[in-house]
Design an enzyme around this catalytic site. Structure first.
Site, PDB file in Angstrom:
ATOM      1  N   LYS A 116       0.802  -1.151  -0.076  1.00 51.04           N
ATOM      2  CA  LYS A 116       0.065   0.136   0.103  1.00 51.04           C
ATOM      3  C   LYS A 116       0.693   1.448   0.016  1.00 51.04           C
ATOM      4  CE  LYS A 116      -1.609   1.781   3.813  1.00 51.04           C
ATOM      5  NZ  LYS A 116      -1.376   3.264   4.153  1.00 51.04           N
ATOM      6  N   ASN A 117       1.935   1.260   0.871  1.00 49.27           N
ATOM      7  CA  ASN A 117       2.558   2.523   1.038  1.00 49.27           C
ATOM      8  C   ASN A 117       3.590   2.631  -0.159  1.00 49.27           C
ATOM      9  OD1 ASN A 117       1.219   3.017   3.393  1.00 49.27           O
ATOM     10  ND2 ASN A 117       2.994   2.437   4.644  1.00 49.27           N
ATOM     11  N   CYS A 120      -4.098  13.189  13.843  1.00 49.55           N
ATOM     12  CA  CYS A 120      -4.448  12.014  13.445  1.00 49.55           C
ATOM     13  C   CYS A 120      -4.341  11.127  14.525  1.00 49.55           C
ATOM     14  CB  CYS A 120      -3.062  11.584  12.274  1.00 49.55           C
ATOM     15  SG  CYS A 120      -2.728   9.602  12.039  1.00 49.55           S
ATOM     16  N   ARG A 172       1.285  14.836  12.865  1.00 52.31           N
ATOM     17  CA  ARG A 172       2.252  14.601  11.741  1.00 52.31           C
ATOM     18  C   ARG A 172       2.216  15.527  10.879  1.00 52.31           C
ATOM     19  NH1 ARG A 172      -0.235   8.888   9.706  1.00 52.31           N
ATOM     20  NH2 ARG A 172       1.651   8.862   8.491  1.00 52.31           N
ATOM     21  N   PRO A 173       3.292  16.457  11.233  1.00 54.87           N
ATOM     22  CA  PRO A 173       3.505  17.721  10.359  1.00 54.87           C
ATOM     23  C   PRO A 173       3.983  17.427   8.910  1.00 54.87           C
ATOM     24  CG  PRO A 173       5.374  17.353  11.803  1.00 54.87           C
ATOM     25  CD  PRO A 173       4.305  16.239  12.309  1.00 54.87           C
ATOM     26  N   ASP A 193       6.070  19.892   7.442  1.00 58.24           N
ATOM     27  CA  ASP A 193       7.183  20.937   7.204  1.00 58.24           C
ATOM     28  C   ASP A 193       8.214  20.419   6.377  1.00 58.24           C
ATOM     29  OD1 ASP A 193       7.325  19.279   9.537  1.00 58.24           O
ATOM     30  OD2 ASP A 193       9.511  20.376   9.572  1.00 58.24           O
ATOM     31  N   ASP A 220       5.232   0.702  12.054  1.00 58.95           N
ATOM     32  CA  ASP A 220       4.183   0.127  11.412  1.00 58.95           C
ATOM     33  C   ASP A 220       3.829  -1.233  11.973  1.00 58.95           C
ATOM     34  OD1 ASP A 220       3.388   2.453  10.288  1.00 58.95           O
ATOM     35  OD2 ASP A 220       3.542   1.835   8.398  1.00 58.95           O
ATOM     36  N   ARG A 260      -8.337  -0.247   5.455  1.00 58.12           N
ATOM     37  CA  ARG A 260      -7.428   0.859   4.264  1.00 58.12           C
ATOM     38  C   ARG A 260      -6.184   0.127   4.118  1.00 58.12           C
ATOM     39  NH1 ARG A 260      -6.254   5.933   7.355  1.00 58.12           N
ATOM     40  NH2 ARG A 260      -5.053   6.184   5.609  1.00 58.12           N
TER      41      ARG A 260
END
Ligand code: UD1
Length: 423
Positions: free
Chosen positions: A22-23, A116, A121-122, A124, A308, A400
């Site tokens: 998925k990622n 989240c 979870r920035p 930047d 994960d 998901r």
């Protein structure tokens, strides 16, 4: 909303085939925006996030056809449009279109992702990298407004954040840099296999990228990218999840069609707990039965232990005698599953990014609430060994990221079923 009911006590046996990652699929689908000719991706997983990314590309005028385990993307009519909050809040990876939009259209308006369940979870670093390439970026009214009217220019940059490298920022900037003028050097780049797969895909279209998989990636800009066909890499997190399932149920499971070289730390930690593992080509065999050693885990950017996989290991360690610790240095707040596991009889205390797990003899089934993708998988795993029938609510989180988890587990002998809405 669907529920998963799982009755514990069955040792899993048999073979499970791992789906595409998925990622990796998500940034690769975004990267396909850079190609002027059609792209066919194969080995894509059948997952809600893939459908969401398809919807994002369709907002941008792109033709996307999902057919079984392949995705056809034709970005000929790619045109600027706003990616609204309603889409980005469902899937943060929607921000992957930012780099390709800037590269090909010279403008982008994408909602800022919010908080989240796994913590702040920035983005930047994404913005820092794109600015280094010459993009003008303003954050206004909850949106990222970006433009690069005169085109992007190659640059040297350091994409290191407080918790190390960033997969998302590395992929986003790499996608933008592929068509920038001149040379881009990304230092402190993320080394995850998903970054490498995105780079390999881009290279297959004609991009000039070197060093993906190391912490310095060098990109020579090209004028255009071709179309083509690409097979997405196996999902290392899905594979790791089934390895834990096999080990913690005392089973004997062959996890096939995977990349054992992407799972070295996971294999090492399972062996340390006492599981018996062997690798044969693209198959890993795991046998449980003697999980008797408590361990200490610290999540780190790849090739370190993946954040994960943290929740799934926490479930397993809940019944390993002695005291184990799990430290998440990437997402220190990612311990929502702990409260649910404790409701099932676990003895876990999470504080300041560290879960201290005192192994108990047995978990007992309970209704539990899925909170995020990997935490939900951890609850299903806990259900596999708990006494009685566990009901996992809010299953859409699992959908998901795990293709047909109940079918794959039931083929391994688990007593598990999905109760669909209305039943
Ligand atoms: C990806 C994965 C996710 C995984 C994570 C870490 C996808 C779609 N998701 O998420 O499953 O848990 O990698 O392996 O691939 N950070 C910043 N500034 C930024 C970006 C990140 O400080 O601009 C921080 C994050 O808060 C986090 C760390 O960097 O602490 C790593 O995040 P990152 O690698 O960017 O995660 P994602 O790409 O969002």
């Amino acid at each position: 909303m669907d529920q998963i009911r799982v009755t514990g006590g069955k040792a899993l046996r048999g073979e499970v085939k791992i789906s595409g990652s998925k990622n990796a699929t998500l940034p690769i689908m975004a990267a396909a925006l850079l190609a002027e000719k059609p792209v066919t991706l194969t080995n894509t997983p059948l997952l809600q996030d893939v459908r969401t990314m398809a919807a994002v590309l369709q907002i941008l005028g792109v033709k996307v056809t999902l057919k079984d385990r392949s995705v056809l993307i034709d970005a000929k009519d790619f045109s600027a449009a706003e990616i609204p909050y309603d889409v980005v809040r469902k899937m943060r990876a929607s921000v992957y279109v930012l780099g390709p939009m800037l590269a090909r259209l010279g403008q982008a308006r994408v909602s800022l992702p919010g908080g989240c369940a796994i913590g702040p979870r920035p983005i930047d670093l994404h913005i820092k990298g794109l600015r280094a390439l010459g993009a003008d970026i303003q954050l206004e009214h909850g949106y990222i407004e970006a433009s690069a009217r005169k085109g992007l220019r190659g640059a040297e940059m350091w994409l290191e954040g407080p918790n190390g490298s960033s997969v998302g920022a590395t992929c986003n900037v790499m996608m933008a840099a592929v068509m920038a003028k001149g040379t881009t050097v990304i230092h402190a780049a993320a080394r995850e296999p998903e970054v490498c797969d995105t780079a390999e895909f881009l290279k297959s279209l004609g991009a000039r990228i070197e060093g993906a998989g190391s912490s310095t990636i060098t990109i020579e800009g090209v004028d255009r990218l071709d179309g083509g066909k690409y097979r997405v890499v196996a999902d290392r997190i899905e594979a790791g999840t089934y390895l834990v399932a096999g080990a913690m149920t005392g089973g004997d499971v062959k996890v096939s069609d995977c990349r054992p070289d992407h799972l070295e730390t996971v294999i090492e930690k399972l062996a340390e707990v006492g599981a018996d593992l062997s690798v044969d080509g693209t198959t890993i065999r795991v046998r449980g039965g003697n999980l008797s050693h408590p361990i200490a885990i610290r999540t780190l950017p790849y090739p370190g232990f993946p954040t994960d996989m943290q929740a799934q290991f926490t479930s397993m360690l809940a019944v390993v005698p002695g005291t184990s610790t799990v430290t998440d240095t990437i997402y220190p707040d990612r311990f929502i599953h702990v409260a649910e596991l404790n409701r099932m009889g676990a003895d876990i205390h999470a504080h300041a990014g560290v879960a201290t797990i005192k192994g108990v003899k047995l978990l007992s089934a309970a209704p539990v609430m899925a909170s995020d993708l990997r935490a939900s998988a951890a609850l299903v795993l806990a259900g596999l060994i708990a006494k009685g029938t566990t009901t996992v609510l809010r299953v859409y989180h699992i959908d998901r990221g795990y293709e047909s988890i109940e079918k794959k587990l039931s083929a391994l002998g688990a007593q598990i079923e999905r109760i669909s809405k209305g039943q």
